[in-house]
Design an enzyme around this catalytic site. Structure first.
Site, PDB file in Angstrom:
ATOM      1  N   ASP A  41     -19.865  65.418  25.532  1.00 11.59           N
ATOM      2  CA  ASP A  41     -18.991  65.736  26.667  1.00 11.59           C
ATOM      3  C   ASP A  41     -18.574  64.450  27.367  1.00 11.59           C
ATOM      4  O   ASP A  41     -19.395  63.758  27.977  1.00 11.59           O
ATOM      5  CB  ASP A  41     -19.747  66.658  27.636  1.00 11.59           C
ATOM      6  CG  ASP A  41     -18.885  67.040  28.833  1.00 11.59           C
ATOM      7  OD1 ASP A  41     -17.740  66.564  28.933  1.00 11.59           O
ATOM      8  OD2 ASP A  41     -19.379  67.822  29.663  1.00 11.59           O
ATOM      9  N   TYR A  59      -1.693  68.231  35.275  1.00 15.69           N
ATOM     10  CA  TYR A  59      -1.899  67.775  33.887  1.00 15.69           C
ATOM     11  C   TYR A  59      -1.309  66.368  33.730  1.00 15.69           C
ATOM     12  O   TYR A  59      -1.999  65.436  33.303  1.00 15.69           O
ATOM     13  CB  TYR A  59      -1.258  68.752  32.894  1.00 15.69           C
ATOM     14  CG  TYR A  59      -1.239  68.229  31.472  1.00 15.69           C
ATOM     15  CD1 TYR A  59      -2.418  68.068  30.749  1.00 15.69           C
ATOM     16  CD2 TYR A  59      -0.037  67.872  30.859  1.00 15.69           C
ATOM     17  CE1 TYR A  59      -2.399  67.566  29.447  1.00 15.69           C
ATOM     18  CE2 TYR A  59      -0.006  67.375  29.559  1.00 15.69           C
ATOM     19  CZ  TYR A  59      -1.188  67.223  28.861  1.00 15.69           C
ATOM     20  OH  TYR A  59      -1.169  66.713  27.573  1.00 15.69           O
TER      21      TYR A  59
HETATM   22  N1  LIG Z   1      -0.376  69.614  22.590  1.00 14.09           N
HETATM   23  C1  LIG Z   1       0.713  68.994  23.002  1.00 14.09           C
HETATM   24  O1  LIG Z   1       1.823  69.541  22.977  1.00 14.09           O
HETATM   25  C2  LIG Z   1       0.623  67.583  23.522  1.00 14.09           C
HETATM   26  C3  LIG Z   1       1.792  66.949  23.985  1.00 14.09           C
HETATM   27  C4  LIG Z   1       1.709  65.634  24.456  1.00 14.09           C
HETATM   28  C5  LIG Z   1       0.499  64.972  24.465  1.00 14.09           C
HETATM   29  N2  LIG Z   1      -0.620  65.607  24.021  1.00 14.09           N
HETATM   30  C6  LIG Z   1      -1.893  64.866  24.051  1.00 14.09           C
HETATM   31  O2  LIG Z   1      -2.351  64.759  22.719  1.00 14.09           O
HETATM   32  C7  LIG Z   1      -3.774  64.753  22.692  1.00 14.09           C
HETATM   33  C8  LIG Z   1      -4.258  65.800  21.692  1.00 14.09           C
HETATM   34  O3  LIG Z   1      -3.752  67.074  22.077  1.00 14.09           O
HETATM   35  P1  LIG Z   1      -4.099  68.397  21.263  1.00 14.09           P
HETATM   36  O4  LIG Z   1      -2.974  69.328  21.451  1.00 14.09           O
HETATM   37  O5  LIG Z   1      -4.590  68.036  19.904  1.00 14.09           O
HETATM   38  O6  LIG Z   1      -5.332  68.938  22.132  1.00 14.09           O
HETATM   39  P2  LIG Z   1      -6.373  70.088  21.792  1.00 14.09           P
HETATM   40  O7  LIG Z   1      -6.045  70.791  20.524  1.00 14.09           O
HETATM   41  O8  LIG Z   1      -6.510  70.878  23.055  1.00 14.09           O
HETATM   42  O9  LIG Z   1      -7.704  69.247  21.532  1.00 14.09           O
HETATM   43  C9  LIG Z   1      -8.366  68.572  22.557  1.00 14.09           C
HETATM   44  C10 LIG Z   1      -9.801  68.381  22.140  1.00 14.09           C
HETATM   45  O10 LIG Z   1     -10.496  67.732  23.204  1.00 14.09           O
HETATM   46  C11 LIG Z   1     -11.747  68.404  23.378  1.00 14.09           C
HETATM   47  N3  LIG Z   1     -12.275  68.221  24.720  1.00 14.09           N
HETATM   48  C12 LIG Z   1     -11.911  68.878  25.857  1.00 14.09           C
HETATM   49  N4  LIG Z   1     -12.696  68.500  26.879  1.00 14.09           N
HETATM   50  C13 LIG Z   1     -13.579  67.599  26.370  1.00 14.09           C
HETATM   51  C14 LIG Z   1     -14.686  66.883  26.920  1.00 14.09           C
HETATM   52  N5  LIG Z   1     -15.038  67.018  28.207  1.00 14.09           N
HETATM   53  N6  LIG Z   1     -15.391  66.049  26.134  1.00 14.09           N
HETATM   54  C15 LIG Z   1     -15.067  65.915  24.821  1.00 14.09           C
HETATM   55  N7  LIG Z   1     -14.051  66.583  24.236  1.00 14.09           N
HETATM   56  C16 LIG Z   1     -13.329  67.409  25.004  1.00 14.09           C
HETATM   57  C17 LIG Z   1     -11.398  69.860  23.103  1.00 14.09           C
HETATM   58  O11 LIG Z   1     -12.568  70.630  22.908  1.00 14.09           O
HETATM   59  P3  LIG Z   1     -12.518  72.203  23.283  1.00 14.09           P
HETATM   60  O12 LIG Z   1     -11.458  72.813  22.420  1.00 14.09           O
HETATM   61  O13 LIG Z   1     -13.905  72.671  22.968  1.00 14.09           O
HETATM   62  O14 LIG Z   1     -12.169  72.275  24.749  1.00 14.09           O
HETATM   63  C18 LIG Z   1     -10.519  69.722  21.869  1.00 14.09           C
HETATM   64  O15 LIG Z   1     -11.288  69.624  20.687  1.00 14.09           O
HETATM   65  C19 LIG Z   1      -4.219  65.007  24.137  1.00 14.09           C
HETATM   66  O16 LIG Z   1      -4.541  63.777  24.721  1.00 14.09           O
HETATM   67  C20 LIG Z   1      -2.995  65.581  24.803  1.00 14.09           C
HETATM   68  O17 LIG Z   1      -2.970  65.288  26.181  1.00 14.09           O
HETATM   69  C21 LIG Z   1      -0.590  66.885  23.543  1.00 14.09           C
END
Ligand SMILES: NC(=O)c1ccc[n+]([C@@H]2O[C@H](COP(=O)([O-])OP(=O)(O)OC[C@H]3O[C@@H](n4cnc5c(N)ncnc54)[C@H](OP(=O)(O)O)[C@@H]3O)[C@@H](O)[C@H]2O)c1
Length: 275
Positions: A35, A123
């Protein structure tokens, strides 16, 4: 190189682990065993002795961040600080994945890497605070802002729309927000390339072109061969807790100047995702 990936089970993190695996030693780091909001996460990362870290972990539920800002700042700002402190101790570079939501969308033409952020919600604010922690604590970092991710894992807009179109035969989708859809696997390949270089700094990396959410939904439904009506609506007709930028297209200026070629157009990436 030994590379630690936070958020390794998320949509982007999983693709990144797969992209790095053939040429690097990958250390996956994610909830529940690790975490990042806990100060002990600094020691936990350092104990794994990575030579570089890619920080994909985040609280990505935009409206959830608006409802619970403390949780958003704990994960997105403090978590990034802990990752940066671990890298500081190790002398390792960090790649921080950030978002188009750091911008307010008032510009109406693509945002450059040096445009002034002005997030509209918690966010975007918490992700920007994460960027600031990385800039304050490290000399060797990459900050990569991306947008509108879709991929094989996790919750994402494209799969949600297709499921609803199949079930209901009709979907209503906002047509007054414009951005660049980006396939997680395409971004992962770009990050895998970047992390092996010393071209530190801030980048915008997305698939090419832009569209509205309605145009993205219509194209996904069309490519999937689903017979469903895709109706355009305005953001006012689809109220959410968070105000979203009306325009958040990112100019991939530094990426293109550094690596010579843009990522492929979003329509090609979507086609491959759906095939
Ligand atoms: N999705 C989009 O459209 C988008 C757009 C622009 C930028 N981004 C950025 O791209 C990156 C990846 O996004 P994504 O869509 O792949 O996100 P995601 O699928 O939500 O994955 C995020 C991961 O981080 C983990 N996490 C959450 N809280 C945590 C903690 N306290 N300690 C350790 N791990 C933790 C989550 O675990 P749990 O699932 O168990 O919570 C999940 O495995 C992020 O930085 C996001 O801000 C995403």
């Amino acid at each position: 190189m030994r590379i630690l990936v936070t958020g390794a089970r998320g949509m982007l993190g999983a693709e990144l682990c797969a992209a790095l695996a053939p040429t690097h030693e990958v250390v996956a780091f994610d909830l529940p065993e690790a975490d990042l909001t806990a100060p002990g996460s600094i020691d936990a990362i350092a104990a794994r002795r990575p030579e570089a870290l890619v920080h994909c972990a985040a609280m990505t539920d935009v409206d959830g961040c608006e409802r619970d800002p403390q949780a958003a700042y704990a994960v997105n700002a403090l978590g990034a600080r802990h990752a940066a402190l671990a890298c500081q101790r190790l002398g390792a570079p960090l790649l921080y994945v950030s978002t188009d939501f750091v911008f307010d969308g008032a510009k109406r033409e693509p945002y450059y890497e040096w445009d002034q952020p002005n997030p509209l919600g918690h966010y975007g604010r918490s992700k920007l605070a994460g960027e600031q922690a990385v800039r304050e604590l490290l000399a060797q970092f990459f900050i990569v802002r991306t947008s509108w991710l879709f991929g094989r894992r996790g919750r994402n807009f494209v799969d949600g729309i297709l499921a609803k179109a199949r079930a209901d035969g009709a979907v209503r989708v906002v047509n007054d927000q414009t951005g660049s859809p980006t396939r997680a696997a395409d971004l992962a390949a770009a990050l895998a390339r970047l992390i092996g270089t010393q071209y530190f700094g801030t980048y915008h990396v997305t698939n090419g072109g832009c569209c509205t959410w309605h145009e993205l939904a219509a194209e996904a439904v069309r490519l999937s061969g689903i017979r469903a009506e895709v109706a355009p609506i305005s953001s006012a007709d689809y109220p959410t807790p968070t105000r979203r930028p009306a325009y958040s297209v990112l100019a991939n200026f530094c990426w293109e100047r550094t690596f010579g070629a843009p990522l492929r157009p979003w329509r090609d990436a979507l086609k491959e995702h759906l095939s």
